[in-house]
Design a protein around this motif. Structure first.
Motif, PDB file in Angstrom:
ATOM      1  N   ARG A  28      25.211  65.084  60.647  1.00 16.50           N
ATOM      2  CA  ARG A  28      25.954  65.115  59.392  1.00 16.50           C
ATOM      3  C   ARG A  28      26.792  63.854  59.171  1.00 16.50           C
ATOM      4  O   ARG A  28      27.582  63.792  58.228  1.00 16.50           O
ATOM      5  CB  ARG A  28      26.849  66.354  59.335  1.00 16.50           C
TER       6      ARG A  28
ATOM      7  N   LEU B 287      20.598  68.879  56.678  1.00 17.00           N
ATOM      8  CA  LEU B 287      20.054  67.994  57.699  1.00 17.00           C
ATOM      9  C   LEU B 287      20.235  68.587  59.094  1.00 17.00           C
ATOM     10  O   LEU B 287      19.341  68.498  59.942  1.00 17.00           O
ATOM     11  CB  LEU B 287      20.737  66.623  57.627  1.00 17.00           C
TER      12      LEU B 287
ATOM     13  N   LEU C 117      24.342  57.909  53.967  1.00 16.90           N
ATOM     14  CA  LEU C 117      24.053  59.153  53.251  1.00 16.90           C
ATOM     15  C   LEU C 117      24.647  59.118  51.857  1.00 16.90           C
ATOM     16  O   LEU C 117      24.051  59.642  50.902  1.00 16.90           O
ATOM     17  CB  LEU C 117      24.607  60.356  54.018  1.00 16.90           C
TER      18      LEU C 117
ATOM     19  N   ILE D 210      23.600  61.993  49.339  1.00 12.98           N
ATOM     20  CA  ILE D 210      23.811  63.114  50.257  1.00 12.98           C
ATOM     21  C   ILE D 210      25.290  63.167  50.617  1.00 12.98           C
ATOM     22  O   ILE D 210      25.803  62.308  51.330  1.00 12.98           O
ATOM     23  CB  ILE D 210      22.955  62.959  51.536  1.00 12.98           C
TER      24      ILE D 210
ATOM     25  N   SER E   2      24.723  67.600  53.716  1.00 15.21           N
ATOM     26  CA  SER E   2      24.283  67.271  55.070  1.00 15.21           C
ATOM     27  C   SER E   2      24.136  68.501  55.952  1.00 15.21           C
ATOM     28  O   SER E   2      23.572  68.417  57.051  1.00 15.21           O
ATOM     29  CB  SER E   2      25.246  66.279  55.720  1.00 15.21           C
TER      30      SER E   2
ATOM     31  N   PRO F 147      27.745  60.334  57.810  1.00 18.98           N
ATOM     32  CA  PRO F 147      27.271  59.487  56.705  1.00 18.98           C
ATOM     33  C   PRO F 147      26.749  58.132  57.175  1.00 18.98           C
ATOM     34  O   PRO F 147      26.036  57.453  56.438  1.00 18.98           O
ATOM     35  CB  PRO F 147      28.534  59.301  55.842  1.00 18.98           C
TER      36      PRO F 147
ATOM     37  N   ASP G 172      33.426  65.055  56.116  1.00 16.11           N
ATOM     38  CA  ASP G 172      32.476  64.091  56.669  1.00 16.11           C
ATOM     39  C   ASP G 172      32.819  63.754  58.119  1.00 16.11           C
ATOM     40  O   ASP G 172      32.048  63.080  58.797  1.00 16.11           O
ATOM     41  CB  ASP G 172      32.412  62.821  55.816  1.00 16.11           C
TER      42      ASP G 172
END
Length: 955
Positions: free
Chosen positions: A580, A738, A725, A730, A735, A582, A879
């Motif tokens: 997850r 993912l 991302l 995204i 995420s 970025p 994030d």
């Protein structure tokens, strides 16, 4: 006990009525000092005179109390002698712990400690005899006591120059009355009376101010408003100290007087700070008169005592031991330090000041320490990877020292360092492994303690496949070879998903030395699994020198056992952090930081840096919920301040500067979550609270990402934006997919949204992002104290307790609970004592209504799965990660196993401390139904019997 009196010091000995034959000769050893430190204490007698402290008198007093209850035949009792010796030791320890450097203590305080020690020991009959005698003597003294005013006329105060003047009773009362203004439930006269009890003839002027503050402090447990009174009284001392240093009137200034003096004081403060080479000379380039007019002196009144004392002890500027920085000057200094590079510096400094002074947002401790100074090290966290060579290892330890010196918290990834017994080509010898180097890193953190303002701190991370992991797990044990222990260093396990699946499947797990499996360090997900299985095959074929096969379940149990026994290593999840992230296109997340909320890439060339600050969530909610407009304003300004940190920051090592300038990560977090729940009337252990955690974090995340995109439009996107991302549309909420795809199974994690994320995605595609990472929830322990709210996302620890830190010991009482009980006419001295007895819990107090019990449940009374569920709801918007403490009153292997598996399944990236209670504490604090935060062997409270994707509780 309500009676207090004014006796000579000899009256510490209760002259209880005993039979004539009970007169005994006490053994000589009873009069020996149990603590040599006691010699530095002095006793204030009731007539205002001072004498030396003699623990032998406490021994005599206690022994006579026992004899009064048990009779003369008990005079030679070995049990009584041993009990008295032990209790006297506890009394002396309590008194010297408060004043480790020595000082003065009132005789009544000594008697209070004697009474408390007897009660805690269960000696209730003896304690009752002691209390009754004290009350009898107090009544007799009251009948004979002269008026307080008459006593005061005889007292003299010693000034700083050695001269003595009569006590200014009028000014003392004026300061007290002013500090009590607009604070409900407080009584100025009670403080004045208590203060006089602690005065003595010739008292130094500075000690007089301390006496006022300490008297107000003692009343906090019965009325939280006295915390603000104590802060007001402390401010009088601060103003006197600051104004005298800057050449002002020695008598200081009242609140009202200071409102007029603040502008002139502020200008003189900045000039003197620059002259003393404490402040950045560029501060003189600001329009100081304009900024002085921005200051809001009335905001000095919003501090509680703990917050202001913490600022004074650890944050305010001082020279040669004299503090000359006052609260509003402090906030403006930080604001100016963060506005140095702004085009309209005064306008931005005013904006930043108003945000800080309002307590809506607070910068992290390093920023508060150093903004506006000549060495502005403003960043909070530094993450590094330790290379596998001697020069690299010691260079990394040197970097730790330099970063820690200026208040940086450290996270070290030690996984690349070869394991014990690995071959060393240069010497044809065998490696001693990771542990000896960790010992050096531990001692370095102790030695470099950030100038005495807070302890140096570092956390070592090791992947769970490292061959030294079994020794790593035991680093914090109190037994074993001390040369292989690190009692001051935090430790954390870096756990891949493959290991968790092996635990679930009850399969084997193989440990390797990284010099033979170097690529595992930089791999995660499917790639890691493929290479790991290949190395296992090589080991089977005898192609590897160092490896060990263990049961995954046995290793997992050992991890949980050490976590319970020592609090370490913490459990953090490698794949969730990387899947997850970025910034997958620029590297790998190899560890978290000191507090497990930062998840940034590290390498030999880059030391990751994060710059933190926290929104006071409690200030942004009302009865109707979140004040979105106010929150948007706060977040926009806060993100600008955090972005400014990156450019202004002073970097002690080049790898940190390189990483920070290239990626520009920041970590906006929250504090006051529990206070927000109180304001909304939501129990922490409820679906409504979990939903609030979700919605509030979504709102903050949305505005933070939006603010970063606006900064990118103004200042340009961060250098490594392309390929991130973010650039692919995204966002953190996206995420989650993912991570689920990587695991090959759906996560039990909610993915619902309420805001217009599509519009924000489109904006980011057009403007980019100013910051590679925007969000991280730090522990906020100290800045939450400053603001006066609950730390971070923590549930209430206890509703009444004594908090200890570098500033001393502080009574903390839950003001929300007090307000709720007052509204029902239930707050009285009896309830205060009940709270003390039940360690701050209301659950066993029968007269407290059930709705209040539900709302004011404390951390150890909440099923920890509720904490995990709320954290999962926040994690979907972050994030980075969050500092998540987990509380378990009666821990067991099955409960811990269920809890941490649940955390992994629900997509958490990291966990922080496991907090547990001792058996004796649990027994006394047990709630009415006989159980504290029970945890089922399978996920409990918020979870259903099956993981239904449509069920709110399962999300």
């Amino acid at each position: 006990m309500t009676a207090r009196g004014f006796l000579r010091s000899k009256d510490l000995i209760p002259e209880v009525t005993m039979p004539a034959q009970s007169a005994v000769s006490l053994p000589a050893e009873s009069f020996e000092h149990p603590e040599s430190r006691a010699r530095d204490l002095h006793v204030i007698r009731r007539d205002g005179q001072v004498s030396g402290f003699d623990p032998g008198k406490i021994t005599v007093a206690m022994t006579k109390a026992y004899l009064a209850v048990e009779g003369a035949n008990a005079s030679g009792s070995q049990r009584i002698r041993e009990t008295v010796e032990r209790l006297v030791g506890q009394v002396v320890e309590a008194l010297t712990r408060r004043q480790p450097a020595g000082g003065r203590v009132h005789i009544e305080d000594i008697q209070d400690q004697v009474e408390l020690a007897l009660m805690r020991a269960g000696e209730h009959r003896v304690a009752r005899a002691y209390v009754l005698y004290r009350e009898e003597r107090a009544r007799a003294r009251q009948d004979q006591a002269e008026p307080v005013a008459a006593q005061a006329e005889r007292l003299r105060v010693t000034r700083a120059d050695g001269g003595q003047v009569p006590l200014d009773e009028a000014r003392l009362r004026r300061i007290v009355e002013e500090s009590c203004q607009r604070i409900a439930g407080v009584e100025p006269e009670a403080i004045v009376a208590e203060t006089h009890r602690n005065l003595y003839d010739g008292i130094p002027e500075a000690e007089l101010g301390t006496a006022l503050v300490m008297c107000a402090r003692t009343l906090i447990e019965r009325e939280p408003g006295y915390s603000y009174v104590a802060a007001g009284l402390l401010l009088d001392t601060l103003r006197r100290e600051a104004l005298s240093f800057l050449g002002g009137v020695e008598a200081g200034a009242t609140f009202e007087e200071m409102a007029k003096r603040y502008p002139d004081y502020f200008i003189a403060y900045v000039r003197r700070g620059v002259e003393l080479e404490l402040l950045d000379p560029r501060l003189l380039e600001f329009d100081l008169e304009r900024l002085a007019r921005v200051l809001e002196p009335a905001r000095d009144r919003q501090f509680g005592y703990l917050g202001l004392q913490t600022l004074y002890d650890r944050y305010f500027l001082h020279y040669d031991g004299t503090h000359f920085e006052l609260p509003q000057a402090f906030f403006m200094r930080v604001a100016m330090g963060l506005a140095l590079n702004e085009i309209d510096r005064e306008e931005r400094a005013a904006e930043f000041y108003r945000l800080l002074a309002s307590f809506d947002f607070m910068s992290s401790t390093p920023t508060l320490f150093n903004a506006g100074t000549r060495r502005p090290q403003l960043s909070s966290c530094y993450l590094s990877t330790i290379p596998d060579d001697l020069d690299g290892i010691y260079s990394a330890i040197r970097d730790n020292a330099l970063l820690s010196k200026f208040a940086g918290g450290l996270g070290n990834d030690w996984t690349p360092v070869r394991a014990l017994g690995a071959h060393i080509k240069g010497t044809n010898g065998r490696s001693q492994g990771v542990v000896p180097f960790l010992k050096v890193a531990n001692d370095t953190a102790v030695a470099v303690n950030q100038g005495g303002r807070r302890r140096g701190a570092v956390c070592a991370y090791l992947e769970i496949w490292h061959l030294d992991i079994e020794e790593f797990l035991e680093l914090r044990k109190n037994t074993g070879d001390e040369r292989r222990r690190t009692h001051d260093m935090n430790t954390a396990n870096w756990v891949p998903d493959l290991f968790m699946r092996r635990v679930i499947d009850e399969a084997d797990w193989t440990l390797f030395s990284p010099d033979e499996t170097p690529d595992l360090h930089d791999l995660y997900g499917a790639a890691f699994e493929a290479h790991y299985r290949e190395y296992e095959a090589q080991a089977e074929r005898g192609e590897l020198r160092n490896y060990k096969r263990v049961s995954a379940v046995a290793l997992w149990r050992r991890m949980l056992s050490m976590l319970f026994e020592t609090g370490h290593p913490w459990i953090t999840f490698k794949d969730a952090c990387n899947a997850r992230s970025p910034q997958q296109h620029t590297g790998v997340v190899h560890s978290s930081n000191l507090c497990t909320e930062i998840t940034l890439n590290t390498s030999d060339d880059e030391i990751a840096v994060c710059n933190l600050g926290s929104v006071n969530l409690a200030a942004h909610v009302g009865a109707e919920g979140i004040d979105a407009a106010r929150l948007e304003r706060t977040v926009r300004t806060a993100m600008r301040m955090l972005d400014n940190v990156i450019d202004i920051n002073w970097y002690s090592v080049p790898q940190a500067r390189r990483a920070n300038m290239r990626h520009r990560p920041v970590g906006l977090g929250v504090m006051g979550f529990q206070d927000a729940l109180y304001r909304l009337g939501l129990p922490y252990a409820s679906r409504e609270a979990v939903d609030f955690a979700d919605r509030s974090m979504e709102t903050i995340s949305y505005y933070a990402i939006q603010a970063s995109s606006e900064l990118a439009q103004e200042r340009g996107a961060y250098a490594s934006f392309a390929g991130s991302l973010w650039s692919r549309g995204i966002l953190p909420i996206d995420s989650i997919r993912l991570l689920a795809e990587q695991r090959g199974e759906p996560l039990t994690m909610d993915t619902s949204t309420t805001l217009d994320w599509d519009a924000l995605r489109e904006r980011i595609r057009r403007t980019g992002m100013r910051n590679s990472n925007c969000l991280a929830i730090a522990p906020t322990a100290t800045i939450a104290n400053i603001v006066g709210v609950s730390p971070s996302i923590e549930p209430t620890y206890r509703n009444l307790y004594v908090k200890s830190n570098l500033s001393g010991e502080f009574t903390v009482v839950n003001p929300h609970l007090v307000e709720a009980l007052k509204a029902r006419g239930l707050w009285d001295a009896v309830l205060v004592n009940d709270l003390k007895y039940f360690d701050g819990s209301v659950q066993a107090i029968e007269r407290v209504p059930e709705p209040i019990k539900a709302l004011y449940t404390t951390a150890f009374e909440i099923d920890p799965n509720w904490l995990v569920e709320a954290a999962s709801r926040r994690q979907k918007w972050l994030d980075q990660s969050q500092s998540l403490n987990l509380y378990m009153a009666e821990a067991s292997g099955p409960k811990l196993d269920a809890l941490y598996r649940n955390a992994w399944r629900r997509g958490l990236k990291t966990t922080y401390y496991l907090r547990s209670l001792g058996a004796t504490h649990v027994e006394k604090s047990t709630v009415a139904d006989g159980a504290l935060n029970r945890v089922a062997a399978a996920p409990a409270a918020p979870a259903c019997a099956v993981d239904d994707p449509e069920c709110e509780a399962c999300q």
